[in-house]
Structures are given as C-alpha cells and as structure tokens.
Design a protein around this motif. Structure first.
Motif, PDB file in Angstrom:
ATOM      1  N   ASN A   1      -6.159  24.208  55.253  1.00  0.00           N
ATOM      2  CA  ASN A   1      -4.831  24.088  55.567  1.00  0.00           C
ATOM      3  C   ASN A   1      -3.950  24.891  56.420  1.00  0.00           C
ATOM      4  OD1 ASN A   1      -4.235  21.531  53.963  1.00  0.00           O
ATOM      5  ND2 ASN A   1      -4.651  23.032  52.062  1.00  0.00           N
ATOM      6  N   ILE A   2      -3.294  24.453  57.165  1.00  0.00           N
ATOM      7  CA  ILE A   2      -2.066  25.391  58.053  1.00  0.00           C
ATOM      8  C   ILE A   2      -1.646  26.628  57.133  1.00  0.00           C
ATOM      9  CG2 ILE A   2      -0.101  25.528  59.288  1.00  0.00           C
ATOM     10  CD1 ILE A   2      -2.279  23.882  60.765  1.00  0.00           C
TER      11      ILE A   2
ATOM     12  N   PRO B   1      -1.261  23.241  50.652  1.00  0.00           N
ATOM     13  CA  PRO B   1      -1.842  22.343  49.209  1.00  0.00           C
ATOM     14  C   PRO B   1      -0.585  22.066  48.497  1.00  0.00           C
ATOM     15  CG  PRO B   1      -1.928  25.167  49.402  1.00  0.00           C
ATOM     16  CD  PRO B   1      -1.277  24.271  50.691  1.00  0.00           C
ATOM     17  N   GLY B   2      -0.879  20.846  47.541  1.00  0.00           N
ATOM     18  CA  GLY B   2       0.019  20.481  46.821  1.00  0.00           C
ATOM     19  C   GLY B   2      -0.223  21.038  45.330  1.00  0.00           C
TER      20      GLY B   2
ATOM     21  N   VAL C   1      -3.850  31.062  45.938  1.00  0.00           N
ATOM     22  CA  VAL C   1      -4.147  30.848  47.262  1.00  0.00           C
ATOM     23  C   VAL C   1      -5.005  29.822  47.550  1.00  0.00           C
ATOM     24  CG1 VAL C   1      -4.956  31.932  49.378  1.00  0.00           C
ATOM     25  CG2 VAL C   1      -3.433  33.309  48.052  1.00  0.00           C
ATOM     26  N   VAL C   2      -5.076  29.032  48.119  1.00  0.00           N
ATOM     27  CA  VAL C   2      -5.894  27.813  48.680  1.00  0.00           C
ATOM     28  C   VAL C   2      -6.557  28.124  49.906  1.00  0.00           C
ATOM     29  CG1 VAL C   2      -6.139  25.405  48.714  1.00  0.00           C
ATOM     30  CG2 VAL C   2      -4.558  26.186  47.173  1.00  0.00           C
ATOM     31  N   PHE C   3      -7.770  28.696  49.655  1.00  0.00           N
ATOM     32  CA  PHE C   3      -8.178  29.444  51.336  1.00  0.00           C
ATOM     33  C   PHE C   3      -8.948  28.323  51.941  1.00  0.00           C
ATOM     34  CE2 PHE C   3     -11.854  31.642  53.248  1.00  0.00           C
ATOM     35  CZ  PHE C   3     -11.232  32.538  54.134  1.00  0.00           C
ATOM     36  N   GLY C   4      -9.804  27.568  51.150  1.00  0.00           N
ATOM     37  CA  GLY C   4     -10.698  26.558  52.098  1.00  0.00           C
ATOM     38  C   GLY C   4     -11.790  26.232  51.242  1.00  0.00           C
ATOM     39  N   VAL C   5     -12.594  25.435  51.728  1.00  0.00           N
ATOM     40  CA  VAL C   5     -13.680  24.641  50.710  1.00  0.00           C
ATOM     41  C   VAL C   5     -14.932  24.016  51.749  1.00  0.00           C
ATOM     42  CG1 VAL C   5     -12.981  22.533  50.122  1.00  0.00           C
ATOM     43  CG2 VAL C   5     -14.650  23.888  48.677  1.00  0.00           C
ATOM     44  N   GLY C   6     -16.192  24.072  51.418  1.00  0.00           N
ATOM     45  CA  GLY C   6     -17.058  23.161  52.331  1.00  0.00           C
ATOM     46  C   GLY C   6     -18.100  23.990  52.804  1.00  0.00           C
TER      47      GLY C   6
ATOM     48  N   GLY D   1      -6.612  26.216  43.061  1.00  0.00           N
ATOM     49  CA  GLY D   1      -7.140  26.964  44.120  1.00  0.00           C
ATOM     50  C   GLY D   1      -7.959  26.455  45.240  1.00  0.00           C
ATOM     51  N   GLU D   2      -8.177  25.153  45.358  1.00  0.00           N
ATOM     52  CA  GLU D   2      -8.981  24.456  46.230  1.00  0.00           C
ATOM     53  C   GLU D   2      -8.232  23.215  46.856  1.00  0.00           C
ATOM     54  OE1 GLU D   2     -13.000  21.482  45.822  1.00  0.00           O
ATOM     55  OE2 GLU D   2     -13.029  23.338  44.631  1.00  0.00           O
ATOM     56  N   PRO D   3      -8.494  23.044  48.256  1.00  0.00           N
ATOM     57  CA  PRO D   3      -7.637  21.976  48.963  1.00  0.00           C
ATOM     58  C   PRO D   3      -7.976  20.730  48.785  1.00  0.00           C
ATOM     59  CG  PRO D   3      -9.248  23.244  50.600  1.00  0.00           C
ATOM     60  CD  PRO D   3      -9.395  24.089  49.357  1.00  0.00           C
ATOM     61  N   PHE D   4      -7.247  19.725  48.703  1.00  0.00           N
ATOM     62  CA  PHE D   4      -7.586  18.173  48.688  1.00  0.00           C
ATOM     63  C   PHE D   4      -8.374  18.079  47.128  1.00  0.00           C
ATOM     64  CE2 PHE D   4      -6.510  18.524  53.057  1.00  0.00           C
ATOM     65  CZ  PHE D   4      -5.552  17.492  53.231  1.00  0.00           C
TER      66      PHE D   4
END
Length: 191
Positions: free
Chosen positions: A80-81, A43-44, A25-30, A51-54
């Motif tokens: 991400n959406i 996610p790609g 699961v790619v939850f979000g980061v920052g 497990g990290e966006p972008f």
C-alpha cells in the motif's frame, strides 16, 4: 537495504500521526521476487488488525480478481501507499503519503517489478500521474523507466458498484496479456 532492515525500520515508524492509532503496521505480502506489484492506498480495519494488506472484504474480492487471470497472492507482491490505517478508512492525507512513500519506493527497488498495478484512484494519482482519472484511464498502460503500469478500480469500489465489474474484467484480461508478454513465468511461480 535488505528486506529485513526495511521491514524493521517500517515497523518502528513514527513518521506521521497514523502511528498513534494503528494496531499493526501493514508492510506487504507475497512473493518478494515477483514481476507484478499491486499497490493499494492503505490498510482498512481488518488489515490493521491482522497486519496484512487486503484481508477484509475488498481483499477477498481481490483474490477473486486474481483468480480470474490465473494468479494467486503467491505469484505477486501486494503493498500500500501508506502502511498504517487512516481513521475510519478515510483517504490517506498527502502528508501521510509523503511520510510513507519511501517505504514503498524501497520495496519497489528490492522487488524490481516489470508491472505495477495500482488499485484505485489514490494509488494511481501517486504512482502513475497526479492528474490520473480512474473513471477514464483505468486499464490504460503507461511506461516509466521500463516498468509498465496500469490502474484498476479498487476492489472496494467494485463491491460498492457492481456495474463497474464488466469493464474491470476487460482490464484484468489486458493485465493477463501484459503478464504473458513481459513475464510469462509469473503464472508458474507458486511458493
């Protein structure tokens, strides 16, 4: 709901068929107190693996885009959406977006951003306006409930079509000005 509760719930999600094929699961980061929230579509391959966006090529280009306006990932939050990779990086289906949008809404409620930046058409049509046209409306500003929103071309689109980069540079400079106006401390936040 706390960040920990939200992330735990998201990590266990079985709300759509994307859960069956995901690696992570790619939850979000920052920065979870960021004034600026960037939202992509999903996610790609590299994002699913890590497990990290972008984090793939588009993510590396997003880092360049951020640096052009004196930002780093530590200054903003990126989500991400949808939180699971659609097969073969296809656009997330409406059913998949519907299953996941509650997580993004909860993240947004916890962050309380002043600015939302949609990365690409899918995010813009889901967040700003269902009839949003990225080729005509990128860089334009919208306001809803006191939150200022804009959309940029998705970094992967800019990798595929470098002719869109000059107008994206203009959009980025507009974003930089909006951040200076609404949340100038963003540039000094380093975590």
């Amino acid at each position: 709901m706390t960040w920990e509760e939200l992330e735990t719930r998201c990590m266990a999600c079985q709300g759509c068929s994307l859960a069956d094929t995901r690696t992570n699961v790619v939850f979000g980061v920052g920065n979870r107190q960021a004034d600026v929230l960037f939202i992509g579509e999903g996610p790609g391959e590299q994002e699913d693996l890590q497990g990290e966006p972008f984090v793939g090529p588009a993510g590396q280009f997003l880092d360049v885009m951020l640096s052009v306006i004196d930002l780093r990932r530590s200054n903003v939050y990126i989500a991400n959406i949808v939180k699971c990779r659609p097969p073969k990086n296809r656009d997330p289906l409406n059913l998949e977006q519907d299953a996941c949008i509650g997580y993004l809404r909860a993240q947004t409620a916890l962050i309380r951003p002043k600015i939302i930046v949609c990365l690409g058409r899918i995010a813009a049509t889901r967040i700003i306006d269902k009839d949003f046209r990225i080729t005509r409306q990128h860089g334009q500003w919208f306001e809803r409930a006191g939150v200022h929103m804009t959309a940029l071309y998705h970094p992967s689109a800019l990798l595929r079509d470098p002719t869109k980069r000059p107008e994206t540079f203009v959009d980025l400079k507009s974003l930089q000005e909006k951040i200076r106006e609404l949340c100038p401390d963003t540039f000094s936040q380093v975590f």
